[in-house]
Design a protein around this motif. Structure first.
Motif, short mmCIF file in Angstrom:
data_model
loop_
_atom_site.label_atom_id
_atom_site.label_comp_id
_atom_site.label_asym_id
_atom_site.label_seq_id
_atom_site.Cartn_x
_atom_site.Cartn_y
_atom_site.Cartn_z
N GLY A 208 4.00 -1.87 3.41
CA GLY A 208 3.01 -1.11 4.15
C GLY A 208 1.59 -1.61 3.94
O GLY A 208 0.80 -1.67 4.89
N THR A 209 1.24 -1.98 2.71
CA THR A 209 -0.13 -2.47 2.47
C THR A 209 -0.35 -3.79 3.21
O THR A 209 -1.44 -4.04 3.74
N GLU A 212 -0.67 -3.06 7.04
CA GLU A 212 -1.97 -2.50 7.41
C GLU A 212 -2.99 -3.61 7.59
O GLU A 212 -3.82 -3.57 8.52
N GLY A 222 -2.89 2.73 15.41
CA GLY A 222 -1.94 3.20 14.41
C GLY A 222 -0.76 3.94 14.98
O GLY A 222 0.32 3.96 14.39
N GLY A 236 7.59 2.41 1.28
CA GLY A 236 6.14 2.25 1.39
C GLY A 236 5.70 2.05 2.83
O GLY A 236 4.72 2.66 3.29
N MET A 237 6.42 1.20 3.57
CA MET A 237 5.99 0.97 4.96
C MET A 237 6.34 2.17 5.84
O MET A 237 5.65 2.41 6.84
N TRP A 240 3.38 4.46 5.29
CA TRP A 240 2.20 3.88 5.96
C TRP A 240 2.24 4.16 7.45
O TRP A 240 1.26 4.63 8.04
N SER A 241 3.37 3.84 8.10
CA SER A 241 3.47 4.03 9.54
C SER A 241 3.29 5.49 9.93
O SER A 241 2.52 5.82 10.85
N SER A 243 1.78 7.83 8.32
CA SER A 243 0.42 8.33 8.05
C SER A 243 -0.55 7.99 9.18
O SER A 243 -1.57 8.66 9.35
#
Length: 291
Positions: A208-209, A212, A222, A236-237, A240-241, A243
């Motif tokens: 995810g980091t 981004e 987004g 994590g991804m 992220w997505s 959010s």
């Protein structure tokens, strides 16, 4: 195909999505694009081609190294500007017809290696340097080691690395989870792959980091993100997505905690779950570059 949502309360099934600007579509490899025999999940080539031809940004986000990923970029027939490898520690970029290591995150492996050696003295260890070279203590068939070098355990810690991979015969995922808790590996990010190995990345780094950074560079909205995966290294991804208002799709065979992290659950990889998710995005004619 059956609606998978009843299998896990609170998780909705894959939903069709209306038209709009191009999407960033980031796909895990093992257990998502690929079956265990490294053939593609049913319908994936066709679904990917439809999105590619429709102007979507289709890429890969994997725990694999670039060396083990490039083949699948080519096999899928996609031409992304960015590819995320090594669980987010390495992002490749196509610049003037050449792939370059555009962003590489590294860390000092010494403390982690010492903790692990005390608890897993018979394990096989590999590190990936910032340059992409791989150093390993013993060969393993599942590792792509072209250009790698066999070294002593002590030499693994000679310089910063982008990842540590540990395989310990006779230990399963539950064993690795207990090990991580016991060793206190809270200053690095870790994931346990579908073949039950421990993959350790720099602290705060995950798929995810890295995505981004890619999204920002491409200037994409987004809420026009779709990510799909089946493992704990995809959590994590997924977060992220979601959010950002995007979509996160877990494969049907994913562990419960992975499904919990996703907003949607599709069919198993054997049953073409990824193709089902990809086909819920707008058809090529619905996506226009001017929107």
């Amino acid at each position: 195909m059956t609606d998978p949502s009843p299998r896990l309360a609170g998780v909705r099934s894959v939903q069709a999505t209306g038209s709009g600007t191009p999407w960033l579509v980031a796909l895990d490899v093992d257990g998502t694009i690929l079956l265990q025999d490294e053939t593609m999940s049913p319908g994936v080539p066709e679904a990917v081609a439809r999105l590619r031809d429709g102007g979507h940004h289709v890429t890969i986000a994997t725990g694999r190294s670039w060396m083990a990923t490039q083949r699948w970029v080519e096999e899928l027939g996609i031409a992304p500007e960015f590819v995320v490898c090594s669980n987010g520690a390495v992002t490749m970029r196509m610049i003037q017809g050449e792939w370059v290591r555009w962003n590489v995150e590294t860390f000092d492996p010494s403390p982690v290696l010492e903790l692990l050696r005390d608890r897993l003295p018979d394990a096989r260890y590999m590190v990936e340097l910032g340059s992409g070279q791989r150093l390993y203590t013993q060969q393993l068939d599942d590792w792509t080691l072209d250009g790698g070098r066999q070294v002593s355990f002590e030499e693994l810690a000679d310089e910063p690395v982008s990842r540590i991979v540990v395989v310990s015969p006779g230990h399963d995922e539950d064993d690795f989870h207990r090990l991580v808790a016991d060793a206190g590996l809270n200053e690095v990010s870790y994931a346990i792959g579908w073949t039950a190995w421990l993959d350790i990345a720099p602290n705060g780094v995950d798929k995810g980091t890295a995505l981004e950074r890619v999204r920002t560079e491409l200037g994409l909205d987004g809420d026009r993100i779709l990510v799909a995966g089946d493992g704990r290294n995809d959590i994590g991804m997924f977060g992220w997505s979601r959010s950002l208002g995007g979509r996160a799709v877990a494969m049907g065979q994913a562990p419960a905690e992975v499904k919990d992290a996703a907003g949607e659950v599709t069919d198993d990889v054997l049953d073409g779950g990824l193709a089902r998710a990809l086909n819920s995005l707008p058809a090529p004619a619905q996506v226009s570059a001017g929107e």
